[in-house]
Design an enzyme around this catalytic site. Structure first.
Site, PDB file in Angstrom:
ATOM      1  N   LYS A  81     -88.027 -17.116 -23.646  1.00 52.89           N
ATOM      2  CA  LYS A  81     -87.283 -16.354 -22.638  1.00 52.89           C
ATOM      3  C   LYS A  81     -85.825 -16.810 -22.472  1.00 52.89           C
ATOM      4  CE  LYS A  81     -91.002 -13.934 -20.529  1.00 52.89           C
ATOM      5  NZ  LYS A  81     -92.371 -14.363 -20.264  1.00 52.89           N
ATOM      6  N   PHE A 106    -101.170 -16.435 -18.127  1.00 58.09           N
ATOM      7  CA  PHE A 106    -100.491 -15.503 -19.029  1.00 58.09           C
ATOM      8  C   PHE A 106     -99.773 -16.312 -20.093  1.00 58.09           C
ATOM      9  CE2 PHE A 106     -97.169 -12.979 -20.867  1.00 58.09           C
ATOM     10  CZ  PHE A 106     -97.853 -11.818 -21.162  1.00 58.09           C
ATOM     11  N   ASP A 134     -96.780 -24.595 -20.982  1.00 59.03           N
ATOM     12  CA  ASP A 134     -96.116 -23.327 -21.298  1.00 59.03           C
ATOM     13  C   ASP A 134     -95.045 -23.099 -20.231  1.00 59.03           C
ATOM     14  OD1 ASP A 134     -95.238 -20.747 -21.597  1.00 59.03           O
ATOM     15  OD2 ASP A 134     -97.222 -19.880 -21.918  1.00 59.03           O
TER      16      ASP A 134
HETATM   17  C1  LIG Z   1     -93.496 -14.194 -21.230  1.00 61.02           C
HETATM   18  C2  LIG Z   1     -94.450 -15.299 -21.398  1.00 61.02           C
HETATM   19  C3  LIG Z   1     -95.101 -15.535 -22.634  1.00 61.02           C
HETATM   20  C4  LIG Z   1     -94.973 -14.604 -23.823  1.00 61.02           C
HETATM   21  O1  LIG Z   1     -93.670 -14.487 -24.275  1.00 61.02           O
HETATM   22  P1  LIG Z   1     -93.276 -13.242 -25.238  1.00 61.02           P
HETATM   23  O2  LIG Z   1     -91.871 -13.547 -25.652  1.00 61.02           O
HETATM   24  O3  LIG Z   1     -93.400 -11.999 -24.419  1.00 61.02           O
HETATM   25  O4  LIG Z   1     -94.230 -13.267 -26.373  1.00 61.02           O
HETATM   26  C5  LIG Z   1     -95.931 -16.633 -22.719  1.00 61.02           C
HETATM   27  N1  LIG Z   1     -96.121 -17.450 -21.669  1.00 61.02           N
HETATM   28  C6  LIG Z   1     -95.527 -17.262 -20.483  1.00 61.02           C
HETATM   29  C7  LIG Z   1     -95.767 -18.220 -19.370  1.00 61.02           C
HETATM   30  C8  LIG Z   1     -94.689 -16.167 -20.294  1.00 61.02           C
HETATM   31  O5  LIG Z   1     -94.120 -15.952 -19.105  1.00 61.02           O
END
Ligand SMILES: *Cc1c(COP(=O)(O)O)cnc(C)c1O
Length: 425
Positions: A273, A144, A231
């Site tokens: 986040k 994700f 990420d």
């Molecule tokens: C939440 C998330 C995203 C996307 O972040 P948004 O602020 O919703 O665009 C990307 N990568 C990971 C691992 C995430 O948990």
């Protein structure tokens, strides 16, 4: 006649006028403080989602809110057409905190992932001499990384992807935690510029890879001269009991020398986040000059990226993590949580396992992915004063704010185990 509650009215109005892109738990929240949330009827809940780990510092942290208010009265947005007096100090703070030479500011997680993809490709063309438009990025299945049209192109979730094509080319999916697949893919594809990976797959259901997977992936990326892109939007900033999940066993609150052999340094680090302390969208990518300097003026940008509100908030959000030792707290409470869950699972017929790191954990319910047991458990947890949400049908993620105390955790363990008990066969 049945009386309609405030919650039902809010849910109905949202359903009537909003896009139907989410299926929320039926609770309407109006206030938050620390680990607690209150709904419009005044019911109090423990938050066990933390807005997908964006609220690591707890709801409405007084220090973060103070900075937010002060900056809002001073200066909110200039665009990058001009400098502002928060951005430079923020860039210095961030690069020191995480141990990279440069930082690129942005707003949402997906936006930061997009920037990482662009930089990786450009690095491939200008530093590795890949043929134009042929660069490839290896990604992991069940990933994700966000919701943009390029990012969903390499999702393996049909709901995220189907009917949103044509999909962007240039991505090579391999199974997660499969070092041989990574090696073979690198060997077979000379145009690979990068490997994009979540150190723990959060959305997929908190899949933690083998302890040496990231280190081996790092070595392969170096061997084949491709960028390793981590990420850490969900796993970073204390959540897993380390400042970053790539820090391994180091639980210090900021960049350290990391003498322990466990630190795996990516070439590009993506954060989002909890960088915001749960208040206001802030994301960033970090890299050294050799990578970041592929971007020259006019080649990338964002109207809100690097705005003074975001800079001030993120610095305070990270200072709170350090000052309150939230990383160490996540590590300690996470161990206690998994121990309690494992003790429960030993005599349970419906909970298969618990997995995770720090305070990013999930339990797997003995049900099919299409079953509704996990959803019903979450509804019961809500009735018992705790908010969590299923992911992929039969998995429940448990990720409370990192400001939780031991006594509160024990209270929550009691709520969770007594609720699960109601569902035992
Ligand atoms: C939440 C998330 C995203 C996307 O972040 P948004 O602020 O919703 O665009 C990307 N990568 C990971 C691992 C995430 O948990």
């Amino acid at each position: 006649m049945e009386v309609q509650t405030d919650s039902q009215a809010f849910i109905a109005i949202e359903h009537k006028h909003g896009a139907h892109d989410y299926h929320p738990l039926p609770v309407v929240l109006e206030r938050g403080e620390g680990v607690f949330l209150w709904d419009v009827e005044g019911n109090k809940y423990y938050d066990f989602l933390s807005a997908y780990s964006a609220v690591n510092q707890g709801h409405c942290h007084p220090r973060i809110i103070r900075v937010l208010k002060a900056q809002a009265e001073q200066l909110t947005l200039t665009s990058r057409a001009f400098h502002n007096n928060r951005l430079g100090p923020y860039m210095k703070f961030m690069t020191n905190y995480f141990g990279f030479e440069r930082m690129l500011p942005s707003n949402t997680g997906a936006e930061a992932v997009e920037a990482a993809i662009k930089i990786t490709r450009k690095w491939g063309y200008t530093r590795k001499n890949l043929p134009e438009n042929q660069a490839q990025i290896i990604v992991c299945k069940q990933n994700f990384h966000g919701r943009t049209s390029t990012i969903i192109s390499f999702s393996s979730d049909p709901g995220s992807k189907n009917h949103f094509g044509p999909h962007a080319p240039g991505f090579l999916p391999i199974p997660y935690n499969d070092i041989e697949a990574l090696r073979n893919t690198l060997a077979a594809h000379p145009n690979v510029a990068g490997f994009l990976v979540e150190p723990i797959q959060g959305e997929a259901g908190v899949y933690t890879p083998d302890s040496d997977f990231l280190a081996q992936a790092r070595a392969l990326c170096s061997e084949y001269n491709v960028l390793m892109i981590a990420d850490e939007i969900q796993t970073g900033i204390g959540r897993t009991g380390s400042l970053l999940a790539v820090c391994g066993n180091c639980s210090c609150e900021g960049h350290c020398e990391r003498q322990e052999a466990t630190y795996v340094r990516p070439d590009i680090l993506i954060l989002g986040k909890a960088l915001s302390g749960g208040t206001y969208p802030v994301s960033a990518i970090l890299a050294d000059s050799a990578v970041m300097d592929v971007l020259q003026p006019g080649q990338h940008g964002s109207t809100f990226g690097g705005n003074p509100m975001a800079c001030a908030i993120a610095m305070e959000a990270l200072s709170v993590i350090r000052d309150e030792k939230l990383t160490q707290n996540a590590r300690k409470l996470g161990k206690q949580f998994r121990a309690a869950m494992n003790a429960y699972i030993a005599q349970s017929t419906i909970v298969r396992l618990v997995r995770g790191k720090g305070l990013l954990n999930a339990i797997v319910i003995d049900d099919s992915e299409e079953g509704d047991t996990a959803w019903n458990i979450c509804l019961a947890l809500k009735e018992n004063g705790l908010l969590a949400k299923p992911t992929h049908g039969n998995i429940i993620r448990f990720a409370p704010p990192l400001v939780m105390t031991e006594a509160q955790l024990n209270d929550c363990i009691h709520i969770i185990t007594s609720t699960l008990q109601q569902f035992e066969k």
